[in-house]
Design a protein around this motif. Structure first.
Motif, short mmCIF file in Angstrom:
data_model
loop_
_atom_site.label_atom_id
_atom_site.label_comp_id
_atom_site.label_asym_id
_atom_site.label_seq_id
_atom_site.Cartn_x
_atom_site.Cartn_y
_atom_site.Cartn_z
N ILE A 119 -7.27 -4.78 6.38
CA ILE A 119 -7.17 -3.40 5.91
C ILE A 119 -6.66 -2.43 6.97
O ILE A 119 -5.67 -1.73 6.76
N ILE A 172 -3.11 -0.59 6.81
CA ILE A 172 -3.03 0.87 6.63
C ILE A 172 -2.19 1.49 7.73
O ILE A 172 -1.41 2.41 7.50
N ILE A 188 0.85 -1.20 0.00
CA ILE A 188 0.00 0.00 0.00
C ILE A 188 0.89 1.25 0.00
O ILE A 188 0.66 2.20 -0.76
#
Ligand SMILES: Nc1ncnc2c1ncn2[C@@H]1O[C@H](COP(=O)(O)OP(=O)(O)OP(=O)(O)O)[C@@H](O)[C@H]1O
Ligand SMILES: [Mg+2]
Lengths: 341, 325
Positions: A208, A212, A112
């Motif tokens: 997630i 993150i 990410i």
């Protein structure tokens, strides 16, 4: 060329032996210097002095430190990292079982960060003082300012508690899903292979927020390095001559500028990834993630020596391998990188 | 207008935005070049030779702004073209080779591929195989021995002279009509300098290509060019056929420049130097930026409106001086 690559790998692995040995010695010593008596811990609070002594004997803790260390080394040489008192399993087994969980989380976090950080840094460099440059600066400074576990808690508070968008931070899958068939140990990949999309969605939903959290930390150095590297490269002579030759903007930015920026960026990626492996310990705790970090943390609290030693050693080995991969990738990108270095 | 005119730079002014404010580097530069002609731009370091070339090609640093003027190429004002049109012109019609061949090449790309990049940019229809063949042919045309093997070399594996040959191969890959060579031989040893200059000259002749040679070496200019434009602190002070210049330089600066050029039989100690330094362009400048260093400075020199005009009635000898020799 293949020969020199092989030589590099061999040399680096041999070169890593002294530092790995130092890691083994230091962890061994530190664990025994820390307050806490595993024998007392395992005998239980109500145990008599004799019972504690008996446990100590069983655990082999009555031997001299040197003998204990010698036994530990002999076991290590056979690939045996000892046994966890808490789980009753060999540490190697425990670590191998939990490693995919940690790696999946860490790698997704890094991915990410790369997917956002590289284009962000690149755009910021091509448009100095534009809004995207300011956004880049904002993200990179805030990423550095906030401690990672705190970011994690804030994300949980907002997206789970307040908004209810994210599932409860309780491990890799929700309560109603069972793990996919084990191929790589990465739930996202395994469930995709077998086509179990419900599991895939559940695994992704769980991943997630912690990913993150890690990405926010990794984003800052990556974007900053890409921006700085790109700015330097864009000012160099060969970019001007590429422009003078009428190469399209896209070719100049990617094939000429980005590829020349990649070297420091990949080095940064290696560094960031090894930080992430360390930071994982806290993030896994916050998200109840069944990885090697939370495993080591629990063992540390229980004064369970073997898992902590095994964890530190595995991280050190991962670190060596990671640096090796970074150097190999760099030598692929830049012909000038001496393979002997 | 003269239909033979290939490049006409008219009153080109360029300023840089720096930490110290706006610096007016080029002041109304005028240059012209006919088809197939070779022009030298000479001047001390920092006189704005490279900036002139970059501005004409549209490859100025982002801090550089063209504040006025025109750059006409083949009847079109380049400054009015869209970035896309300009990109297509660069490399195909106008090409440039640079001061330091080593840093002017992409350090991590095979030199053959760098030639291919240019071919690809301007001939989208070419197949990969054709491109590779053309790149090797291009390497051979700049007299690189064993071009098929050198195709795979990286710049760091080549000598400075070899790198400059590769730069030339890249610049000439699409047979441009104008080549700007910005001090193509600095940093090379004397024999290599001659070889490279001869190569550029020969290829330019063979393709009927107009050439601008940027140099601070008047002798080099005399050997390879038919006309010289003398620049000082961002102004063109004199522009004349080479023979006129050596026989009868009219600008005091040119005279000094000629006196400062090493000649056989003159030792370094006897070589004249130009007194003073280039003016600090961050400060406001008088109309003639040379006046502070000039021993022929007269009160009229402070009057505005200094322009390049024919000297007496010789239309090919231009000069910007109020008190010429
Ligand atoms: N990016 C920039 N920012 C600020 N000033 C610049 C910049 N580039 C060039 N200049 C200024 O423009 C002037 C002319 O520079 P230029 O490079 O054209 O000189 P030159 O005649 O090519 O000299 P040389 O023989 O050393 O190559 C110099 O005073 C320089 O300081
Ligand atoms: Mg220059």
């Amino acid at each position: 060329m293949q020969n020199s690559t092989f030589n590099l790998i061999l040399r680096r692995l041999i070169g890593a032996i002294p530092s790995l040995f130092a890691v083994i010695v230091v962890t061994f010593m530190v664990m025994r210097l820390l307050p806490g008596d595993p024998a007392a811990f395992f005998a239980g609070a109500a145990a008599s002095a004799e019972a504690v002594e008996q446990v100590r004997h069983q655990l082999g803790l009555n031997e001299s430190l040197l003998t204990q260390f010698w036994i530990y080394l002999k076991d290590l040489a056979q690939g045996d990292m000892g046994k966890s008192f808490t789980t009753g399993q060999p540490v190697t087994h425990d670590l191998m079982e939990r490693l995919p969980a940690s790696l999946e989380l860490t790698l997704l976090g890094l991915l990410i960060a790369i997917v956002i950080g590289l284009p962000l840094g690149m755009l910021a460099a091509t448009r100095p003082n534009s809004w995207i440059d300011h956004l880049c600066r904002l993200l990179t400074t805030s990423g550095v300012c906030l401690p990672t576990f705190f970011t994690g808690l804030v994300l949980i508070y907002i997206f789970y508690y307040l908004l209810g968008w994210a599932p409860a931070p309780m491990g890799r899958l929700d309560l109603f899903s069972s793990p996919p068939q084990d191929v790589t140990g990465f739930y996202l990949i395994d469930s995709a292979i077998t086509g179990e999309w419900a599991i895939f969605r559940s695994a992704l939903a769980q991943l997630i927020l912690p990913a993150i959290t890690l990405a926010l930390f990794a984003l800052a150095p990556l974007a900053r390095m890409t921006r700085a590297g790109m700015l330097g490269v864009l000012n160099s002579d060969f970019i001007r001559s590429a422009k003078a030759a009428g190469l399209p903007r896209r070719v100049i930015l990617v094939r000429y500028a980005l590829r020349n920026t990649l070297l420091p960026v990949i080095n940064t990626m290696g560094m960031v990834l090894s930080y992430l492996l360390g930071i994982n310990v806290l993030v896994e705790k916050v998200f109840a993630w069944p990885g090697i970090g939370s495993y080591a943390l629990e063992a540390l609290i229980a004064s369970d020596y073997a898992p902590v030693q095994g964890f530190v050693l595995s991280i050190a080995v991962l670190y060596v391998l990671l640096n090796l991969v970074v150097d190999l990738v760099c030598s692929l990108i830049d012909p000038r990188v001496e393979r002997a270095a | 207008m003269n239909t033979n005119l290939l490049l006409g730079v008219q009153n080109l002014s360029v300023a840089f935005d720096t930490r110290h404010g706006r610096v007016a580097v080029l002041d109304n530069v005028n240059l012209h070049l006919h088809k197939g002609e070779t022009l030298a731009i000479v001047g001390e370091s920092g006189s704005g030779k490279s900036v002139t070339a970059y501005a004409a090609l549209g490859v100025l640093d982002p801090a550089g702004k063209i504040t006025s003027g025109k750059v006409e190429f083949d009847g079109r004002n380049l400054l009015e073209l869209s970035p896309q049109e300009m990109r297509k012109l660069r490399g195909r019609d106008l090409a440039m080779i640079f001061q330091s061949p080593r840093t002017a090449l992409n350090p991590i790309r095979k030199v053959g591929q760098q030639i291919e990049d240019v071919l690809q940019a301007h001939n989208p229809g070419m197949s990969g195989k054709e491109r590779k063949e053309a790149a090797i042919e291009q390497l051979a045309s700049v007299k690189i021995t064993d071009p098929a093997r050198r195709y795979n070399a990286y710049p760091y594996e080549l000598s400075g002279g070899m790198c400059q040959r590769v730069m030339i191969a890249i610049a000439l890959a699409c047979k441009p009509r104008l080549l700007i060579a910005d001090e193509p031989t600095t940093g090379l040893d004397v024999t290599t300098q001659v070889v490279i200059m001869d190569l550029v000259h020969e290829l330019a002749q063979a393709h009927g290509m107009a050439t601008i040679l940027i140099t601070h070496d008047l002798r080099l200019a005399a050997n390879y060019c038919s006309r010289v434009a003398v620049m000082h602190a961002g102004q063109v002070l004199e522009d004349a056929p080479i023979a006129n210049l050596f026989k009868g330089a009219r600008h005091p600066y040119t005279k000094r420049l000629i006196a400062a050029t090493p000649k056989p039989g003159i030792t370094l100690e006897k070589l004249a130097s130009i007194p003073g330094q280039l003016p600090d362009l961050r400060q406001p400048q008088p109309p003639c930026r040379f006046s502070a260093r000039c021993d022929r400075c007269v009160p009229e020199c402070a009057a505005p409106g200094l322009t390049l005009v024919p000297y007496s009635d010789n239309a090919s000898h231009l000069i910007a001086c109020r008190n010429p020799l």
